[in-house]
Each structure stands twice: as structure tokens, then as C-alpha cells.
Design a protein around this motif. Structure first.
Motif, PDB file in Angstrom:
ATOM      1  N   LEU A 103       3.759  -7.065   2.483  1.00 60.26           N
ATOM      2  CA  LEU A 103       3.430  -7.151   1.367  1.00 60.26           C
ATOM      3  C   LEU A 103       3.261  -8.054   1.030  1.00 60.26           C
ATOM      4  CD1 LEU A 103       3.708  -3.619   0.714  1.00 60.26           C
ATOM      5  CD2 LEU A 103       1.870  -4.244   1.022  1.00 60.26           C
ATOM      6  N   PRO A 158       2.962 -11.801   0.758  1.00 59.34           N
ATOM      7  CA  PRO A 158       2.408 -12.476   0.275  1.00 59.34           C
ATOM      8  C   PRO A 158       0.796 -12.045   0.135  1.00 59.34           C
ATOM      9  CG  PRO A 158       3.774 -12.552   2.838  1.00 59.34           C
ATOM     10  CD  PRO A 158       3.927 -11.175   1.898  1.00 59.34           C
ATOM     11  N   THR A 159       0.516 -10.921  -0.145  1.00 62.54           N
ATOM     12  CA  THR A 159      -0.471 -10.745  -0.137  1.00 62.54           C
ATOM     13  C   THR A 159      -0.777 -10.162  -1.948  1.00 62.54           C
ATOM     14  OG1 THR A 159      -0.204  -8.004  -0.669  1.00 62.54           O
ATOM     15  CG2 THR A 159      -0.866  -9.375   1.845  1.00 62.54           C
ATOM     16  N   TRP A 173       1.268  -8.678  -3.270  1.00 58.71           N
ATOM     17  CA  TRP A 173       0.907  -6.433  -3.803  1.00 58.71           C
ATOM     18  C   TRP A 173       2.960  -6.837  -4.775  1.00 58.71           C
ATOM     19  CZ3 TRP A 173       6.176  -3.911  -2.432  1.00 58.71           C
ATOM     20  CH2 TRP A 173       6.263  -3.211  -2.963  1.00 58.71           C
ATOM     21  N   PRO A 202      -2.051   0.206   0.448  1.00 62.62           N
ATOM     22  CA  PRO A 202      -1.672  -1.225   0.748  1.00 62.62           C
ATOM     23  C   PRO A 202      -1.119  -1.857   1.713  1.00 62.62           C
ATOM     24  CG  PRO A 202      -0.772  -0.659  -1.956  1.00 62.62           C
ATOM     25  CD  PRO A 202      -1.579   0.785  -1.034  1.00 62.62           C
ATOM     26  N   ASP A 219      -3.561  -1.109   4.219  1.00 59.90           N
ATOM     27  CA  ASP A 219      -4.600  -2.174   4.033  1.00 59.90           C
ATOM     28  C   ASP A 219      -4.218  -3.543   4.938  1.00 59.90           C
ATOM     29  OD1 ASP A 219      -6.434  -0.449   3.274  1.00 59.90           O
ATOM     30  OD2 ASP A 219      -6.035  -0.850   1.879  1.00 59.90           O
ATOM     31  N   THR A 220      -3.025  -3.790   4.490  1.00 63.16           N
ATOM     32  CA  THR A 220      -2.225  -5.203   5.016  1.00 63.16           C
ATOM     33  C   THR A 220      -2.205  -5.287   6.846  1.00 63.16           C
ATOM     34  OG1 THR A 220      -0.829  -5.933   2.902  1.00 63.16           O
ATOM     35  CG2 THR A 220       0.128  -6.996   5.155  1.00 63.16           C
TER      36      THR A 220
END
Length: 449
Positions: free
Chosen positions: A72, A74-75, A77, A98, A101-102
Motif C-alpha cells: 500500500l 507506494p500508492t 495510502w 484499498p 484495489d492495489t
């Protein structure tokens, strides 16, 4: 399962996109193993969302898997405050979705697994069994059937879909199915107007003695303060003892201690009557409601509604063609069962375990998370995360890492489960909803938990 490099490698199928299933997928990705997560519901954490109004006992720091956090990060988050206590809704919206989704296309929704076996081999056939891939039968949201092949299978489907019955013998009480319209097996969300109307001004029988029962009892007591005529009849299969309400103010987990004290207050304040030593044998419809009949012949006064919170059990129906070694009492893997026996252990005293304890005669299949505990009632997210770390290591051939223990549990008896679900008092110390339970006021707008 082919040695031909031109044939794509089969995925590891993970059943369930809940906390442990998604953590398993993150661990597999970390190990370079391609996962395919099959989720029966329409979103990540579909079961968790059904108790979105309930607050966890564990803080954020204990319900986020390290490998998942790495995915998470790098997104963009943002990790929630580790000392705060999420509700089920928070957990699903701020972490599970999340994460799913990742993972992207590795997660499929509306995919209900109806069977798992070896390709071309039923449970009886030995010949060349371990060389065959798994076949996973799936029904999608439109009812269409599909068969998938898998390298290995991790079942993290949990136990939410199969709650325990009212019957004291583990079977539905006589008349229980016929009275299904008046019986619920979930902690009621009394902030939902329709649910609140169902219990307002009515007598409700509550069967169960665990954390979920405490939560429901406390919320019904809060409703009783606001709505005259609302009353609970708390039915316990055993008597009331010093441990019935947990550790109270001495509990090392304040959230759990506060919950037990709130349940005790519901009885002490007259908002609930306690009926002890009562095992339900029958549910009878009468003109003014339902009558519960005990196996000793006792008949309780009529009630309008019944809430059964007697635990959960694993759905093993779709695994019947696999060779599983399950404990005859708990329906947990035989290597794990002695470690989680509720007669001996609370979830905080369970020794961390992994692939070895979760193994079966059918190589390549693992039951993890709450599903692995069978009928044992207490489970920690941390324990599930350690399970899938070890299983992923074993599937990658890193047996040293699979056997290594990378988790130390606090011996507090802390258990994933239900806490009181009002918003925490503004400025409360101790993180989130669960500051030390100095005083408990059932029904107050704010309280310690």
C-alpha cells in the motif's frame, strides 16, 4: 503444475477477500507467487462490512499486515493512527478495500466457491494425486458456473456465513427455522432506523455469553433507557460466575473489560433479566410472540424477538473432496486444535503457529484465519497474519522461514470480536474508543468504549 516453461504457471487460489485472505495475497506477491483471490461478496471485506457498526478490541497497529502495508505504501495510502480502535466499517473502507484495489485484477468479486478437488481425482483416488492441479468450482453473481485450475489453495473464507444455532445441542431448536422471521444471528445496529424499530418497545431474548452477546446486551440496555417497554431476556447455557463478565476493570485489554462491565450494568440496572442454565430445545409461536422451551421443560415468558449469538462454525461442504485432517471436536486442523482448545486457551495464550500446524494429508491446501480455528471462539488478526506469512514461505520453498516464529502475542487474552460501537469520547486517552473503563454509563452519548 507443469514443467513446460511455455505453459503459464497456475495461480494460488485464495478463498475470501477478508483481512487474512488479502494478507495471504500480499504475502504471496512478496514471495513472487501469483494469487487469485475469490470473494463471494461485491467488495473486499464483505463479511466485515456486515458488522461495520461494531468496534474492534484490537487497535490499528494490530490489524494491518506488514506485507500489505508494503504494497500500500507506494500508492499514497496513509496508515491510520496505530493506537486508535477501528470499527468494522473503518477496517473495510480504510484498509481492506484499498489493499484489494492495489492487488487489482488478482481479486475477483461475486465469485462464490462451491467445490474444491484434485483434477480428475475424487477423495478416494490415490493414483498420481499430488501431481494433479486443484480444480476450483465457482459460481458468479449471475449464477454462471466456472472451473478454475490452481497450483495450491488457501481457504480464508472465515465462519461468518454459518452462525451457531439456538439449540443447546448444536442443532436448530424445534421450530427455530419456522420462526426465522423473528430471529437474528447478528449484533443489531440500533443506529439503523429499521433495525431500531424492530427492537424498540419490545421484549427480546438474547442467547449467548460471549463478546458479541455483551455488545448486543449493552446496546439493548441503551435503547431501553430511551424507549420504555424495551427489555432484554439474557439466556445463558451456564450459570453466572465471577468470570461471566470478563476481567472488568482488571482486564488487561480495556475495551474488553469495559464491554463486560457494560453487560453487567444492563442486568444490574434492570434493563435485562438473566436466565441461567437454560439450553433451548424448542421455539414455539404463540399469540403474543415466541416462547423458548428449555431441554429441562422450562418455558420462558413470551418475547417479540430473539437474537442468537452462540458462535460460528466453519462451512466445510465445498471441501468434502479434499483429504483434510480435522479435530473431531473443533473442526480445526489436528496440528492446531490442541493449541486453541477454548477449555485451555484464550486467544492471547495461543502459541503462534504456521504451515506445519495447518498442514493436511492433502498437500497444497491450507485453512487459515478464522476458518482454521473451526469452532474455537477466539481469534486474533495478528495470528492470522502470522499464519499466512508462514504458509506463503512454505509454498515458496523457504522452509526455514516457514518454521520460524515472527510473532509475540501479549498474554492478555485479547480477542478479535465485538466492542461497543458508539463514537469514542472526544479527547479520550488510550487510543480510540477504549480508554480505561473507570465508569460505564449504558446509553450515554459518550463513554469509555
Amino acid at each position: 503444475m507443469s514443467d513446460n516453461p511455455t505453459v503459464p504457471a497456475l495461480p494460488t487460489v485464495v478463498i475470501g477477500a477478508g483481512p487474512v485472505g488479502l494478507a495471504a495475497a500480499a504475502r504471496l506477491v512478496e514471495r513472487g507467487i501469483e494469487p487469485l483471490v475469490l470473494e463471494a461478496g461485491p467488495a473486499a471485506g464483505s463479511a466485515v462490512r456486515e458488522w461495520s457498526h461494531v468496534r474492534l478490541f484490537s487497535p490499528w497497529a494490530e490489524v494491518v499486515d506488514p506485507a500489505a502495508e508494503k504494497l500500500l505504501a507506494p500508492t499514497g495510502w496513509t496508515r491510520p493512527d496505530g493506537s486508535a480502535y477501528p470499527t468494522g466499517g473503518d477496517w473495510a473502507a480504510r484498509y481492506l478495500q484499498p489493499l484489494a484495489d492495489t492487488l487489482g485484477g488478482r481479486v475477483r468479486y461475486g465469485a462464490r466457491v462451491t467445490g474444491v478437488s484434485r483434477t480428475g481425482r475424487d477423495r478416494v483416488v490415490d493414483a498420481d494425486r499430488d501431481r494433479q492441479p486443484f480444480t476450483v468450482h465457482v459460481v458468479n453473481a449471475e449464477g454462471a458456473e466456472e472451473r478454475l485450475l490452481a497450483r495450491t489453495v488457501i481457504d480464508a473464507s472465515g465462519t461468518w456465513s454459518t452462525p451457531g444455532t439456538l439449540g443447546g445441542d448444536g442443532l436448530p431448536a424445534l421450530g427455530e427455522r419456522a420462526a426465522a422471521d423473528r430471529i437474528s444471528y447478528r449484533v443489531p445496529d440500533l443506529k439503523d432506523p429499521a433495525v431500531r424499530a424492530r427492537y424498540t418497545g419490545r421484549r427480546t431474548a438474547l442467547v449467548g455469553s460471549g463478546a458479541s452477546a455483551f455488545t448486543a446486551l449493552a446496546s439493548l440496555a441503551a435503547l431501553a433507557k430511551e424507549a420504555p417497554g424495551t427489555h432484554a431476556v439474557w439466556i445463558l447455557r451456564r450459570g453466572i460466575s465471577g468470570s461471566t463478565f470478563g476481567g472488568g476493570e482488571a482486564d488487561q485489554l480495556p475495551a474488553r473489560g469495559a464491554l463486560g462491565l457494560a453487560a453487567k450494568a444492563a442486568v444490574d440496572d434492570g434493563h435485562a433479566d438473566a436466565v441461567t442454565g437454560f439450553r433451548v430445545a424448542a421455539v414455539e409461536r404463540v399469540a403474543d410472540g415466541l416462547v423458548l422451551v428449555g431441554d429441562d421443560g422450562r418455558r420462558l415468558e413470551p418475547v417479540d424477538e430473539v437474537i442468537g449469538l452462540t458462535g460460528f462454525r466453519p462451512d466445510l461442504s465445498f471441501l468434502r473432496e479434499l483429504r483434510l485432517a480435522l479435530d473431531e471436536r473443533l473442526e480445526a486442523p489436528v496440528g492446531l486444535a490442541p493449541l486453541i482448545d477454548p477449555n485451555v486457551h484464550s486467544c492471547g495464550t495461543v502459541y503462534p503457529h504456521g504451515a506445519k500446524e495447518l498442514s493436511h494429508p492433502e498437500s497444497g491446501v491450507h485453512l487459515v484465519g478464522m476458518k482454521s480455528y473451526g469452532r474455537a471462539p477466539t481469534f486474533l488478526a495478528l495470528t492470522g497474519y502470522e499464519q499466512v506469512r508462514s504458509v506463503a514461505a512454505a509454498l515458496a520453498g523457504d522452509h526455514e522461514a516457514a518454521e520460524r516464529v515472527e510473532l509475540t502475542l501479549p498474554e492478555t487474552g485479547v480477542c478479535g470480536g465485538a466492542g461497543l460501537f458508539d463514537e469514542p469520547e472526544a479527547g479520550a486517552t488510550g487510543g480510540g474508543c477504549c480508554a480505561a473503563p473507570d465508569t460505564i454509563q449504558i446509553g450515554a452519548a459518550t463513554r469509555s468504549c
